[in-house]
Design a protein around this motif. Structure first.
Motif, mmCIF file in Angstrom:
data_model
loop_
_atom_site.group_PDB
_atom_site.id
_atom_site.type_symbol
_atom_site.label_atom_id
_atom_site.label_comp_id
_atom_site.label_asym_id
_atom_site.label_seq_id
_atom_site.Cartn_x
_atom_site.Cartn_y
_atom_site.Cartn_z
ATOM 1 N N LYS A 1 0.857 -1.180 0.000
ATOM 2 C CA LYS A 1 0.000 0.000 0.000
ATOM 3 C C LYS A 1 0.894 1.231 0.000
ATOM 4 N N THR B 1 0.694 5.488 0.131
ATOM 5 C CA THR B 1 -0.113 6.683 0.345
ATOM 6 C C THR B 1 0.754 7.898 0.059
ATOM 7 N N GLU C 1 -2.203 -1.295 -3.742
ATOM 8 C CA GLU C 1 -3.150 -0.232 -3.407
ATOM 9 C C GLU C 1 -2.416 1.091 -3.315
ATOM 10 N N ILE D 1 -3.112 5.350 -2.679
ATOM 11 C CA ILE D 1 -4.010 6.441 -2.299
ATOM 12 C C ILE D 1 -3.256 7.738 -2.529
ATOM 13 N N ASN E 1 -3.491 11.750 -2.059
ATOM 14 C CA ASN E 1 -4.165 12.858 -1.372
ATOM 15 C C ASN E 1 -3.494 14.159 -1.780
ATOM 16 N N GLN F 1 -0.902 3.044 -13.374
ATOM 17 C CA GLN F 1 -1.440 2.056 -12.442
ATOM 18 C C GLN F 1 -1.405 0.715 -13.153
ATOM 19 N N ILE G 1 -5.600 -1.225 -6.767
ATOM 20 C CA ILE G 1 -6.613 -0.197 -6.521
ATOM 21 C C ILE G 1 -5.938 1.167 -6.474
ATOM 22 N N THR H 1 -6.905 5.132 -5.591
ATOM 23 C CA THR H 1 -7.873 6.082 -5.054
ATOM 24 C C THR H 1 -7.265 7.473 -5.135
ATOM 25 N N ASN I 1 -7.813 11.468 -4.213
ATOM 26 C CA ASN I 1 -8.541 12.458 -3.416
ATOM 27 C C ASN I 1 -7.968 13.839 -3.697
#
Length: 71
Positions: A27, A29, A43, A45, A47, A56, A60, A62, A64
């Protein structure tokens, strides 16, 4: 297999360097920053931040917020 995690809190990544997670179980972030060439598996994320060329491969993604530029 043990999961891995990478958290990036800002910064500038340029000159062909990429921020990437190369683990299907990992993961990543990203909390702001400027990135040229981000390649992700697992994964991810995002932000906020500025991104030129985000790839990608699987997993997953995501998002934001942020600015994304394809070149």
């Amino acid at each position: 297999m043990e999961n891995t995690e990478l958290v990036i809190n800002g910064g500038t990544f340029t000159d062909g360097k990429s921020a990437e997670m190369i683990d299907n179980y990992g993961k990543m972030t990203i909390n702001s920053g400027t990135f040229f060439s981000v390649w992700t598996i697992g994964e991810t994320i995002i932000n906020n931040g500025t991104f030129v060329n985000v790839f990608q491969d699987s997993g997953i993604l995501t998002i934001n917020g942020g600015t994304f530029i394809a070149k």
